[in-house]
Design a protein around this motif. Structure first.
Motif, mmCIF file in Angstrom:
data_model
loop_
_atom_site.group_PDB
_atom_site.id
_atom_site.type_symbol
_atom_site.label_atom_id
_atom_site.label_comp_id
_atom_site.label_asym_id
_atom_site.label_seq_id
_atom_site.Cartn_x
_atom_site.Cartn_y
_atom_site.Cartn_z
ATOM 1 N N PHE A 1 0.846 -1.193 0.000
ATOM 2 C CA PHE A 1 0.000 0.000 0.000
ATOM 3 C C PHE A 1 0.885 1.247 0.000
ATOM 4 C CE2 PHE A 1 -3.218 -2.973 1.177
ATOM 5 C CZ PHE A 1 -4.441 -2.387 0.862
ATOM 6 N N GLN A 2 0.450 2.264 -0.729
ATOM 7 C CA GLN A 2 1.200 3.505 -0.794
ATOM 8 C C GLN A 2 0.422 4.688 -0.213
ATOM 9 O OE1 GLN A 2 2.227 2.627 -5.165
ATOM 10 N NE2 GLN A 2 3.952 3.858 -4.466
ATOM 11 N N GLY A 3 -0.728 4.413 0.389
ATOM 12 C CA GLY A 3 -1.540 5.473 0.964
ATOM 13 C C GLY A 3 -2.318 4.976 2.161
ATOM 14 N N VAL A 4 -2.637 5.920 3.064
ATOM 15 C CA VAL A 4 -3.398 5.597 4.272
ATOM 16 C C VAL A 4 -4.471 6.666 4.470
ATOM 17 C CG1 VAL A 4 -3.311 5.307 6.778
ATOM 18 C CG2 VAL A 4 -1.416 4.474 5.359
ATOM 19 N N ASP A 5 -5.667 6.234 4.801
ATOM 20 C CA ASP A 5 -6.778 7.130 5.112
ATOM 21 C C ASP A 5 -7.124 7.000 6.583
ATOM 22 O OD1 ASP A 5 -9.414 8.684 4.236
ATOM 23 O OD2 ASP A 5 -10.029 7.005 5.513
ATOM 24 N N THR A 6 -7.295 8.134 7.258
ATOM 25 C CA THR A 6 -7.716 8.122 8.650
ATOM 26 C C THR A 6 -8.626 9.324 8.895
ATOM 27 O OG1 THR A 6 -6.954 7.968 10.949
ATOM 28 C CG2 THR A 6 -5.668 9.384 9.455
ATOM 29 N N ALA A 7 -8.925 9.621 10.141
ATOM 30 C CA ALA A 7 -9.757 10.774 10.482
ATOM 31 C C ALA A 7 -9.497 11.150 11.930
ATOM 32 C CB ALA A 7 -11.244 10.467 10.285
ATOM 33 N N CYS A 8 -9.680 12.429 12.234
ATOM 34 C CA CYS A 8 -9.581 12.896 13.618
ATOM 35 C C CYS A 8 -10.951 12.713 14.264
ATOM 36 C CB CYS A 8 -9.137 14.361 13.647
ATOM 37 S SG CYS A 8 -8.620 14.901 15.290
ATOM 38 N N GLN A 9 -11.268 11.458 14.493
ATOM 39 C CA GLN A 9 -12.576 11.053 15.013
ATOM 40 C C GLN A 9 -12.365 9.862 15.941
ATOM 41 O OE1 GLN A 9 -15.177 8.924 12.400
ATOM 42 N NE2 GLN A 9 -17.051 9.842 13.223
ATOM 43 N N PRO A 10 -12.014 10.112 17.205
ATOM 44 C CA PRO A 10 -11.692 9.019 18.132
ATOM 45 C C PRO A 10 -12.792 7.974 18.271
ATOM 46 C CG PRO A 10 -11.079 11.140 19.068
ATOM 47 C CD PRO A 10 -11.856 11.443 17.824
ATOM 48 N N LYS A 11 -13.998 8.363 17.959
ATOM 49 C CA LYS A 11 -15.131 7.436 18.036
ATOM 50 C C LYS A 11 -14.910 6.208 17.166
ATOM 51 C CE LYS A 11 -20.161 7.549 17.145
ATOM 52 N NZ LYS A 11 -21.261 8.456 16.720
ATOM 53 N N HIS A 12 -14.243 6.378 16.028
ATOM 54 C CA HIS A 12 -14.074 5.276 15.074
ATOM 55 C C HIS A 12 -12.647 5.076 14.585
ATOM 56 C CE1 HIS A 12 -18.363 4.663 14.920
ATOM 57 N NE2 HIS A 12 -18.581 5.896 14.534
ATOM 58 N N TYR A 13 -11.755 6.004 14.854
ATOM 59 C CA TYR A 13 -10.376 5.914 14.365
ATOM 60 C C TYR A 13 -9.395 6.131 15.506
ATOM 61 C CZ TYR A 13 -12.238 6.755 9.610
ATOM 62 O OH TYR A 13 -12.917 6.687 8.421
ATOM 63 N N ARG A 14 -8.250 5.457 15.423
ATOM 64 C CA ARG A 14 -7.122 5.751 16.310
ATOM 65 C C ARG A 14 -6.057 6.445 15.463
ATOM 66 N NH1 ARG A 14 -6.237 3.358 21.210
ATOM 67 N NH2 ARG A 14 -4.500 4.852 21.191
ATOM 68 N N GLU A 15 -6.284 7.722 15.195
ATOM 69 C CA GLU A 15 -5.365 8.482 14.350
ATOM 70 C C GLU A 15 -3.967 8.524 14.956
ATOM 71 O OE1 GLU A 15 -5.945 12.579 11.891
ATOM 72 O OE2 GLU A 15 -5.902 12.776 14.085
ATOM 73 N N ASP A 16 -3.885 8.546 16.277
ATOM 74 C CA ASP A 16 -2.578 8.541 16.934
ATOM 75 C C ASP A 16 -1.804 7.272 16.616
ATOM 76 O OD1 ASP A 16 -4.587 7.138 18.396
ATOM 77 O OD2 ASP A 16 -3.401 7.286 20.255
ATOM 78 N N LEU A 17 -2.497 6.132 16.580
ATOM 79 C CA LEU A 17 -1.839 4.867 16.261
ATOM 80 C C LEU A 17 -1.515 4.759 14.780
ATOM 81 C CD1 LEU A 17 -3.693 2.312 18.560
ATOM 82 C CD2 LEU A 17 -1.617 3.644 18.983
ATOM 83 N N VAL A 18 -2.282 5.418 13.925
ATOM 84 C CA VAL A 18 -1.897 5.512 12.512
ATOM 85 C C VAL A 18 -0.531 6.182 12.406
ATOM 86 C CG1 VAL A 18 -2.429 6.562 10.277
ATOM 87 C CG2 VAL A 18 -4.261 5.541 11.635
ATOM 88 N N GLY A 19 -0.356 7.263 13.180
ATOM 89 C CA GLY A 19 0.930 7.946 13.196
ATOM 90 C C GLY A 19 2.049 7.043 13.674
ATOM 91 N N ASN A 20 1.789 6.240 14.698
ATOM 92 C CA ASN A 20 2.805 5.307 15.190
ATOM 93 C C ASN A 20 3.168 4.269 14.134
ATOM 94 O OD1 ASN A 20 2.668 6.665 17.611
ATOM 95 N ND2 ASN A 20 1.512 5.071 18.682
ATOM 96 N N GLY A 21 2.162 3.740 13.454
ATOM 97 C CA GLY A 21 2.420 2.751 12.408
ATOM 98 C C GLY A 21 3.188 3.340 11.244
ATOM 99 N N LEU A 22 2.845 4.570 10.885
ATOM 100 C CA LEU A 22 3.562 5.257 9.806
ATOM 101 C C LEU A 22 5.024 5.481 10.195
ATOM 102 C CD1 LEU A 22 3.652 6.897 7.172
ATOM 103 C CD2 LEU A 22 2.785 8.861 8.463
ATOM 104 N N LYS A 23 5.242 5.936 11.416
ATOM 105 C CA LYS A 23 6.618 6.191 11.873
ATOM 106 C C LYS A 23 7.435 4.901 11.884
ATOM 107 C CE LYS A 23 7.070 9.179 15.078
ATOM 108 N NZ LYS A 23 7.015 9.898 16.394
ATOM 109 N N GLU A 24 6.826 3.822 12.345
ATOM 110 C CA GLU A 24 7.521 2.536 12.364
ATOM 111 C C GLU A 24 7.925 2.120 10.956
ATOM 112 O OE1 GLU A 24 9.110 -1.164 13.503
ATOM 113 O OE2 GLU A 24 8.637 0.614 14.695
#
Length: 344
Positions: free
Chosen positions: A84-107
């Motif tokens: 995959f070359q792209g990731v979709d997320t949202a600043c919506q804690p109800k349904h997304y863990r955007e912070d963990l998307v950032g961690n996965g991207l950094k890793e």
């Protein structure tokens, strides 16, 4: 007014569940960085890509991160390593863990693939501003008593912090309750484009009249629309035509969950056998036919798909299939367009 619907199906891909509610540069805005080079992958070669205004590229597949909860970081890293070359997320804690998307991207960016580190500009990272109607008041990224413009700023600031990078795209998760509010929120996002913290803007879960009006009245034109692909909106044929005529990328979600009848269609079965050489790959075949709807758009843009599979084997299979979009014949594409009421 803001309807967020959840549909979860468990199949060989794991959970396939998605929530979803686009910008050319203003004259005088510095040019974006050069188009990205392919992401090194352990499993799959680079797939074809789409062209956005300003000549930046957009992948055919975006990894969808809704409802991944505590597994989000690991799944994001796995998806990127798989191709995959792209990731979709949202600043919506109800349904997304955007912070963990950032961690996965950094890793992923810190880990070498075949001895090479992946440059950030080879990836497409996209988030969304979710209106108050789509947030859980008990866990909202902004204060609900703030003016709308302040809500948007606080949400974007949070996204930039979570992802620790500029954003290739930021979408309105849905239009607001009134057009005036939609335009107000969008104009706040335009400022971030001018500051070069966001490259492109877009909107999700939008009907054609609102999209046409927003496009006419804004300064940084939408580059992306993210809408459902399902019978309930006539497979979004009219909105997709608008995107084609304006060189925009149309992102599909609910591609599998919303289309059990298309998955059973003869043309999907034939593409699975002829192109993918596996009659069991009907889901990948449907992806190919949907992607082919954006083939040959003269003004740029095209069709991309949000893919939220949790299984690595399906991630690999989807990326490999996407590289074959050019193998769908004109006859097969014409038959598929006939099924969804799109002009041939």
């Amino acid at each position: 007014m803001h309807i967020y619907r959840r549909l979860m199906t468990i199949n060989r891909r794991g959970f396939s569940a998605e929530i979803r509610r686009p910008g050319t540069m203003r004259p005088g805005t510095p040019s974006p960085p050069p188009p990205p080079s392919p992401v090194p992958s352990e499993e799959a070669g680079p797939a074809p890509s789409l062209t956005l205004p300003g000549s930046r590229t957009h992948p055919l597949l975006l990894y969808g991160t809704a409802w991944k909860k505590g597994a989000t970081a690991e799944l994001v890293t796995t998806a990127l390593r798989t191709g995959f070359q792209g990731v979709d997320t949202a600043c919506q804690p109800k349904h997304y863990r955007e912070d963990l998307v950032g961690n996965g991207l950094k890793e992923f960016l810190m880990t070498s693939v075949r001895g090479q580190h992946t440059p950030r500009d080879t990836l497409f990272i996209q988030s969304k501003f979710t209106s108050p109607g789509g947030q859980d008041p008990r866990n909202c990224p902004y204060k609900l008593t703030l003016p709308l413009a302040s809500m948007v700023k606080m949400s974007v600031t949070t996204s930039l912090a979570h992802l620790d990078t500029y954003l290739d795209a930021l979408l309105l998760h849905s239009p607001m309750e009134t057009h005036a509010e939609t335009l107000e929120a969008y104009r706040v996002l335009e400022d971030y484009v001018r500051l070069e913290k966001i490259w492109h803007l877009g909107v999700s879960n939008v009907a054609l009249p609102e999209l046409e009006r927003l496009y006419e009245e804004c300064q940084v034109k939408p580059a992306i629309v993210q809408n459902r692909f399902w019978p309930g909106n006539n497979w979004d044929v009219d909105v997709r035509r608008f995107c084609r005529d304006h060189g925009m990328v149309w992102q599909s979600f609910w591609t599998l969950s919303g289309n059990p009848q298309l998955l059973k269609s003869g043309v999907v079965q034939r593409v699975a056998i002829r192109v993918l050489e596996d009659s069991d790959k009907k889901e990948e075949a449907l992806y190919l036919l949907v992607l082919a709807l954006g083939r040959g758009w003269e003004k740029g843009g095209g069709v991309a798909i949000l893919d939220g599979t949790t299984r690595e084997v399906a991630m690999k299979s989807d990326c490999e299939a996407a590289a074959l979009v050019g193998e769908v014949s004109d006859a097969e594409l014409g038959e598929f367009k006939g099924l969804i009421g799109e002009e041939v």
